[in-house]
Design a protein around this motif. Structure first.
Motif, PDB file in Angstrom:
ATOM      1  N   UNK A  74      57.668  15.563 -43.246  1.00 54.00           N
ATOM      2  CA  UNK A  74      58.369  16.162 -44.382  1.00 54.00           C
ATOM      3  C   UNK A  74      58.981  17.504 -43.993  1.00 54.00           C
ATOM      4  N   UNK A  75      58.273  18.284 -43.182  1.00 54.47           N
ATOM      5  CA  UNK A  75      58.828  19.553 -42.716  1.00 54.47           C
ATOM      6  C   UNK A  75      60.079  19.324 -41.878  1.00 54.47           C
ATOM      7  N   UNK A  76      60.040  18.328 -41.002  1.00 53.68           N
ATOM      8  CA  UNK A  76      61.203  18.026 -40.172  1.00 53.68           C
ATOM      9  C   UNK A  76      62.379  17.563 -41.041  1.00 53.68           C
ATOM     10  N   UNK A  77      62.108  16.723 -42.023  1.00 56.72           N
ATOM     11  CA  UNK A  77      63.168  16.275 -42.926  1.00 56.72           C
ATOM     12  C   UNK A  77      63.719  17.423 -43.760  1.00 56.72           C
ATOM     13  N   UNK A  78      62.860  18.347 -44.166  1.00 54.39           N
ATOM     14  CA  UNK A  78      63.313  19.496 -44.943  1.00 54.39           C
ATOM     15  C   UNK A  78      64.295  20.338 -44.134  1.00 54.39           C
ATOM     16  N   UNK A  79      64.041  20.469 -42.832  1.00 53.14           N
ATOM     17  CA  UNK A  79      64.988  21.199 -41.988  1.00 53.14           C
ATOM     18  C   UNK A  79      66.354  20.523 -41.996  1.00 53.14           C
ATOM     19  N   UNK A  80      66.347  19.213 -41.848  1.00 53.22           N
ATOM     20  CA  UNK A  80      67.604  18.471 -41.833  1.00 53.22           C
ATOM     21  C   UNK A  80      68.320  18.604 -43.180  1.00 53.22           C
ATOM     22  N   UNK A  81      67.571  18.537 -44.264  1.00 56.64           N
ATOM     23  CA  UNK A  81      68.158  18.554 -45.602  1.00 56.64           C
ATOM     24  C   UNK A  81      68.651  19.926 -46.028  1.00 56.64           C
ATOM     25  N   UNK A  82      67.989  20.994 -45.577  1.00 60.52           N
ATOM     26  CA  UNK A  82      68.274  22.320 -46.132  1.00 60.52           C
ATOM     27  C   UNK A  82      69.017  23.276 -45.202  1.00 60.52           C
ATOM     28  N   UNK A  83      69.097  22.951 -43.944  1.00 55.42           N
ATOM     29  CA  UNK A  83      69.696  23.899 -43.006  1.00 55.42           C
ATOM     30  C   UNK A  83      71.087  23.429 -42.618  1.00 55.42           C
ATOM     31  N   UNK A  84      72.026  24.355 -42.667  1.00 52.62           N
ATOM     32  CA  UNK A  84      73.396  24.085 -42.235  1.00 52.62           C
ATOM     33  C   UNK A  84      73.669  24.970 -41.017  1.00 52.62           C
ATOM     34  N   UNK A  85      73.667  24.376 -39.845  1.00 53.86           N
ATOM     35  CA  UNK A  85      73.888  25.185 -38.646  1.00 53.86           C
ATOM     36  C   UNK A  85      75.311  25.743 -38.601  1.00 53.86           C
ATOM     37  N   UNK A  86      75.453  26.851 -37.912  1.00 51.25           N
ATOM     38  CA  UNK A  86      76.778  27.441 -37.742  1.00 51.25           C
ATOM     39  C   UNK A  86      77.623  26.492 -36.889  1.00 51.25           C
TER      40      UNK A  86
END
Length: 87
Positions: free
Chosen positions: A50-62
């Motif tokens: 879930x933590x790994x998925x949260x990164x994918x869902x919430x982070x927008x890389x530059x």
């Protein structure tokens, strides 16, 4: 919250007992049980995934760091999959 009860399991045949005082209205029903340590391991794995998925869902890389971000996410996913028990 998950309900737990204390019981005993035979190390030979696997029989499980969890005696409790009868109040006179008992009815036995088939249930499926899982060992607490197996449940705890699974709960830990779900939290990590879930933590790994949260990164994918919430982070927008530059835009200039897309490949670096993707590589980091892949590395994390690979590490989680390597720790996965075989089916």
């Amino acid at each position: 919250m998950v309900e737990t009860i204390e019981g005993w399991r035979c190390i030979g045949c696997g029989k499980v007992e969890a005696t409790r005082p009868c109040i006179g209205v008992c009815q036995d029903r088939k249930v499926e049980l899982v060992a607490a340590e197996d449940y705890a391991e699974l709960a830990w794995r779900v939290a990590q995934l879930e933590e790994a998925l949260a990164l994918i869902a919430r982070i927008a890389p530059k835009p200039d760091r897309l490949q670096e971000s993707w590589d980091a996410l892949q590395a994390r996913a690979r590490a989680l999959l390597v720790d996965a028990p075989p089916p």
